[in-house]
Design an enzyme around this catalytic site. Structure first.
Site, PDB file in Angstrom:
ATOM      1  CE  LYS A   1      -4.309   1.252   2.357  1.00  9.21           C
ATOM      2  NZ  LYS A   1      -5.023   1.126   3.622  1.00  9.21           N
TER       3      LYS A   1
HETATM    4  C1  E4P Z   1      -8.322   2.330   3.338  1.00 12.09           C
HETATM    5  O1  E4P Z   1      -7.601   1.415   2.975  1.00 12.09           O
HETATM    6  C2  E4P Z   1      -8.266   2.946   4.658  1.00 12.09           C
HETATM    7  O2  E4P Z   1      -7.662   2.045   5.556  1.00 12.09           O
HETATM    8  C3  E4P Z   1      -9.613   3.252   5.236  1.00 12.09           C
HETATM    9  O3  E4P Z   1     -10.676   2.804   4.452  1.00 12.09           O
HETATM   10  C4  E4P Z   1      -9.757   4.591   5.839  1.00 12.09           C
HETATM   11  O4  E4P Z   1     -11.045   4.705   6.402  1.00 12.09           O
HETATM   12  P1  E4P Z   1     -11.433   5.832   7.453  1.00 12.09           P
HETATM   13  O5  E4P Z   1     -11.635   7.113   6.715  1.00 12.09           O
HETATM   14  O6  E4P Z   1     -12.713   5.327   8.059  1.00 12.09           O
HETATM   15  O7  E4P Z   1     -10.302   5.933   8.443  1.00 12.09           O
END
Ligand code: E4P
Length: 217
Positions: free
Chosen positions: A87
């Site tokens: 990522k």
């Molecule tokens: C995506 O991979 C992120 O980990 C995640 O969806 C972020 O979500 P949030 O805005 O609820 O923290």
């Protein structure tokens, strides 16, 4: 549509996997910290633990913000387990690192995407997944689902194979709206996925079937 769960909590991952509908897991440094997983060795071990619980892709995020650091970290993460997806943040060096890994056949997930232009760059760099954060856009009164629709249109115009991973999903309706638009994947909390189960007529109908069965026996 693939269903990923957005958590580093092993109990929730086990529960989602047991439901039989889980296609993968996304994590981020905040989710790791929330579970009290700190220190490089513990974090790496936790990724392996998650991979051993699920059948699909598991996104593991780099902390470096420069190309060399991302490559170093990403290569170490990729060696941990075949299910690991690197990522990378949507910054210049992240796009460069995405191209580096995609050229090597290593799966990537470009994260922190908030515009269609960023999504176009991720696809050009050969990202496996690209994560627009719809909940965080909604939080600032911007149309998160509209962004998913714009990206779907652009990717279809050119046949980009990068999968739209709708991230920052906050509730069940987000999942349904993403499905209608044609997001390839969604990642969100287990509660949002379980919300899909609920319908009062299902509960009423089941109660009646069971009561009628009892009457006949
Ligand atoms: C995506 O991979 C992120 O980990 C995640 O969806 C972020 O979500 P949030 O805005 O609820 O923290």
């Amino acid at each position: 549509m693939k269903f990923f769960i957005d958590t580093a909590n092993l109990e929730q991952i086990i529960e989602a996997q047991a439901m039989g509908i889980l296609d993968g897991v996304t994590t981020n440094p905040s989710l790791m910290a929330k579970e009290g997983i700190t220190g490089e060795a513990n974090i790496l071990k936790h990724y392996v633990d998650i991979c051993n619980l699920v059948d699909g892709d598991v996104s593991a995020e780099v902390i470096s913000t420069d190309f060399d650091g991302m490559v170093r970290e990403g290569e170490a993460l990729a060696k941990l387990h075949p299910q690991i997806v690197i990522k990378l943040p949507m910054i210049g060096d992240g796009v460069k690192a995405c191209k580096y890994f995609s050229d090597k056949g290593i799966k990537t997930n470009v994260t922190l995407v908030f515009s269609a232009g960023q999504a176009l760059l991720a696809a050009k760099a050969g990202a496996t997944y690209m994560s627009p954060f719809i909940g965080r856009l909604d939080d600032i009164s911007t149309d998160g689902l509209g962004l998913i629709a714009d990206i779907r249109l652009i990717y279809d115009n050119y046949g980009f194979e990068t999968q739209i991973l709708a991230a920052s999903v906050r509730h069940t309706m987000h999942i349904m709206d993403c499905a209608k638009i044609g997001a390839d994947v969604m990642t969100g909390p287990l509660s949002a996925i379980k919300g899909l189960l609920k319908h009062p007529l299902t509960d009423i109908g089941l109660a009646k079937f069971l009561a009628d069965f009892e009457k006949g026996n």
